[in-house]
Scaffold this active site. Structure first.
Site, PDB file in Angstrom:
ATOM      1  N   GLY A  36       0.764  -1.470  -0.539  1.00 51.95           N
ATOM      2  CA  GLY A  36      -0.121   0.188  -0.489  1.00 51.95           C
ATOM      3  C   GLY A  36       0.613   1.363  -0.196  1.00 51.95           C
ATOM      4  O   GLY A  36       2.007   1.043   0.493  1.00 51.95           O
ATOM      5  N   ASN A  37       0.167   2.070  -0.091  1.00 54.61           N
ATOM      6  CA  ASN A  37       0.599   4.195   0.284  1.00 54.61           C
ATOM      7  C   ASN A  37      -0.357   4.829   0.220  1.00 54.61           C
ATOM      8  O   ASN A  37      -1.696   4.197  -0.237  1.00 54.61           O
ATOM      9  CB  ASN A  37       1.633   3.869  -1.451  1.00 54.61           C
ATOM     10  CG  ASN A  37       0.570   3.263  -2.428  1.00 54.61           C
ATOM     11  OD1 ASN A  37      -0.555   3.705  -2.995  1.00 54.61           O
ATOM     12  ND2 ASN A  37       0.858   2.379  -2.998  1.00 54.61           N
ATOM     13  N   SER A  85       6.952   6.506  -4.235  1.00 62.54           N
ATOM     14  CA  SER A  85       5.794   4.762  -3.878  1.00 62.54           C
ATOM     15  C   SER A  85       5.578   5.080  -5.603  1.00 62.54           C
ATOM     16  O   SER A  85       6.033   5.310  -6.464  1.00 62.54           O
ATOM     17  CB  SER A  85       4.838   4.975  -3.354  1.00 62.54           C
ATOM     18  OG  SER A  85       3.481   3.783  -3.954  1.00 62.54           O
ATOM     19  N   GLU A  87       3.806   3.337  -7.475  1.00 60.03           N
ATOM     20  CA  GLU A  87       2.607   3.723  -7.695  1.00 60.03           C
ATOM     21  C   GLU A  87       2.318   5.521  -7.777  1.00 60.03           C
ATOM     22  O   GLU A  87       1.027   5.698  -8.015  1.00 60.03           O
ATOM     23  CB  GLU A  87       1.459   3.315  -7.286  1.00 60.03           C
ATOM     24  CG  GLU A  87       1.347   0.985  -7.545  1.00 60.03           C
ATOM     25  CD  GLU A  87       0.728   1.724  -6.441  1.00 60.03           C
ATOM     26  OE1 GLU A  87       0.265  -0.010  -7.072  1.00 60.03           O
ATOM     27  OE2 GLU A  87       0.480   0.744  -5.467  1.00 60.03           O
ATOM     28  N   HIS A 106      -4.014   4.119  -0.183  1.00 62.98           N
ATOM     29  CA  HIS A 106      -3.713   2.684  -1.110  1.00 62.98           C
ATOM     30  C   HIS A 106      -3.800   1.276  -0.611  1.00 62.98           C
ATOM     31  O   HIS A 106      -2.668   1.265   0.351  1.00 62.98           O
ATOM     32  CB  HIS A 106      -2.554   2.269  -2.415  1.00 62.98           C
ATOM     33  CG  HIS A 106      -2.957   1.121  -2.740  1.00 62.98           C
ATOM     34  ND1 HIS A 106      -3.551  -0.016  -3.165  1.00 62.98           N
ATOM     35  CD2 HIS A 106      -1.503   0.172  -3.499  1.00 62.98           C
ATOM     36  CE1 HIS A 106      -2.956  -0.992  -3.664  1.00 62.98           C
ATOM     37  NE2 HIS A 106      -2.113  -1.131  -3.686  1.00 62.98           N
TER      38      HIS A 106
END
Length: 222
Positions: A36-37, A85, A87, A106
């Site tokens: 996640g982030n 990240s 993403e 996320h």
């Protein structure tokens, strides 16, 4: 890295808030290890617009507030020594699509992923889900989630009215007008996904509609 004597575009309180929700995501079972982030949109008095985002490949139990990075809307790092990240381009695509979005969370929680691997839309069967996510959460077919094109497709699928999207075989992206609300969306969707999964095994769950939910005047979200 912020130059000595210059003021950071992300104050300490914001950095600590991001770290708090990173660790909450682990504590509540939404993530583990480095999954996640999180990012938050920031604005400067000089017209600067960008995001503060978590670093890549850093365990949450070892992460520090100073590890957060500040990037501009083109993805250029303006503060920070680590890599952002992977993403980041996806976060930026969602911010560009939705000016109302101020934070993104996320997560890679279990029951979201159960339904995501089935390609099943997460219909709202719990009140918190319909209040926070604002409707059925769509599922995007699997692909790697590290490029702007993926982010644009993800943002288009989520649209302008719902506040989450599932990435099949990967996890959930939740948005909000604040980090607190974006995190609540992620929690609500996972709880709803678990109930929906179990309820569907024994019957046909009753699905709630956002437009049919009328909060009493003066009421606030739980």
């Amino acid at each position: 890295m912020t130059r000595t004597g210059t003021r950071s575009r992300a104050d300490q309180a914001l950095r600590e808030e991001i770290l708090y929700y990173c660790r909450e995501s682990v504590r509540t079972g939404l993530n583990f290890n480095t999954q996640g982030n999180i990012s938050v949109r920031v604005h400067g008095d000089d017209g600067f617009e960008g995001v503060v985002i978590t670093p890549s490949d850093v365990r949450y139990d070892a992460m520090r507030p100073d590890d957060m990075l500040v990037v501009d809307m083109d993805g250029t790092v303006v503060e920070g020594d680590l890599l952002p990240s992977t993403e980041l381009p996806v976060h930026l695509a969602h911010y560009r699509r939705r000016p109302d979005v101020q934070a993104i969370v996320h997560t890679e929680s279990t029951f979201v992923n159960v339904l995501g691997t089935l390609g099943r839309t997460i219909d709202p069967v719990l009140l918190n889900m319909v209040l926070y996510a604002k409707g059925p959460v769509p599922v995007m077919p699997f692909e790697f989630s590290t490029c702007a094109a993926f982010g644009e497709r993800s943002a288009a699928l989520m649209g302008d009215d719902v506040d989450a999207v599932v990435w099949a075989n990967h996890g959930l992206l939740a948005v909000g007008v604040s980090l607190k609300l974006a995190f609540k969306v992620a929690v609500a969707v996972e709880e709803n996904a678990e109930v929906l999964f179990h309820a569907s095994r024994v019957g046909t769950p009753h699905v709630l509609a956002y437009d049919a939910i009328a909060l009493p005047e003066g009421a606030r979200l739980p």
